[in-house]
Design an enzyme around this catalytic site. Structure first.
Site, mmCIF file in Angstrom:
data_model
loop_
_atom_site.group_PDB
_atom_site.id
_atom_site.type_symbol
_atom_site.label_atom_id
_atom_site.label_comp_id
_atom_site.label_asym_id
_atom_site.label_seq_id
_atom_site.Cartn_x
_atom_site.Cartn_y
_atom_site.Cartn_z
ATOM 1 N N HIS A 74 -3.797 0.618 -4.126
ATOM 2 C CA HIS A 74 -3.005 0.331 -2.923
ATOM 3 C C HIS A 74 -2.636 -1.145 -2.773
ATOM 4 O O HIS A 74 -1.922 -1.496 -1.838
ATOM 5 C CB HIS A 74 -3.774 0.781 -1.681
ATOM 6 C CG HIS A 74 -4.973 -0.084 -1.414
ATOM 7 N ND1 HIS A 74 -6.058 -0.128 -2.262
ATOM 8 C CD2 HIS A 74 -5.209 -0.968 -0.427
ATOM 9 C CE1 HIS A 74 -6.931 -1.002 -1.800
ATOM 10 N NE2 HIS A 74 -6.444 -1.527 -0.678
ATOM 11 N N HIS A 89 0.271 -5.465 -0.549
ATOM 12 C CA HIS A 89 -0.568 -4.391 -0.008
ATOM 13 C C HIS A 89 0.343 -3.247 0.417
ATOM 14 O O HIS A 89 1.253 -3.438 1.216
ATOM 15 C CB HIS A 89 -1.377 -4.916 1.181
ATOM 16 C CG HIS A 89 -2.486 -4.012 1.595
ATOM 17 N ND1 HIS A 89 -2.285 -2.869 2.345
ATOM 18 C CD2 HIS A 89 -3.812 -4.079 1.343
ATOM 19 C CE1 HIS A 89 -3.451 -2.281 2.543
ATOM 20 N NE2 HIS A 89 -4.391 -2.998 1.953
#
Length: 168
Positions: A74, A89
């Site tokens: 992620h 992110h």
């Protein structure tokens, strides 16, 4: 007079200015202060911006070396040649999805140019899990940055310049 045929160049990312910051994904850019996560919004990790995505491929906003690929896929860390650490992110609380919606295109230690593919994302899976989809770009070691200027507003296209950064 007709021009001579030109051989097709190998597919590569066009060269961008060393201080350019590119949109990592198609979508709507917004200030980091509007990210629905207090850690990012309050700039605890550093300043930056976010894009609410409309496409599935996330690309490198800057050139550098991949220094981190999160186990849950992620997040990707990139360190620029001048030492600035940039965190990309993908989504909020997406670590809880254990990598399922992500297909990585990079590995730790790899060099990337701004605009190179980082990860394909299944946004439908993230939305189905009830997670915000913001792609957040954070400059995590601000002591090295003299000026960070994010000038884009509204809709942005993957690879479009959204700002500039100068280092000390």
């Amino acid at each position: 007079m007709t021009a001579a045929p030109v051989a097709a160049a190998p597919k590569s990312t066009p060269k961008v200015a060393d201080n350019a910051i590119l949109a990592p994904v198609d979508g709507a850019i917004k200030p980091i202060s509007e990210v629905p996560d207090e850690t990012f919004a309050s700039k605890i990790l550093g300043d930056g911006f976010a894009v609410v995505p409309t496409s599935g491929l996330v690309t490198a906003p800057v050139s550098g070396k991949i220094t981190t690929v999160a186990d849950a896929k992620h997040a990707v860390g990139i360190t620029t040649p001048s030492g600035v650490e940039v965190l990309v992110h993908i989504g909020v609380d997406t670590v809880q999805l254990h990598g399922a919606p992500f297909t990585m295109h990079v590995a730790q230690g790899q060099a990337v140019n701004a605009g190179d593919p980082l990860v394909d994302v299944d946004w439908a899976a993230i939305k189905a899990a009830g997670k915000p989809t913001d792609v957040i770009v954070v400059f995590t070691n601000p002591a090295l940055i003299d000026n960070l200027s994010i000038t884009a507003t509204g809709a942005v296209a993957t690879g479009a310049q959204v700002g500039t950064m100068t280092t000390k």
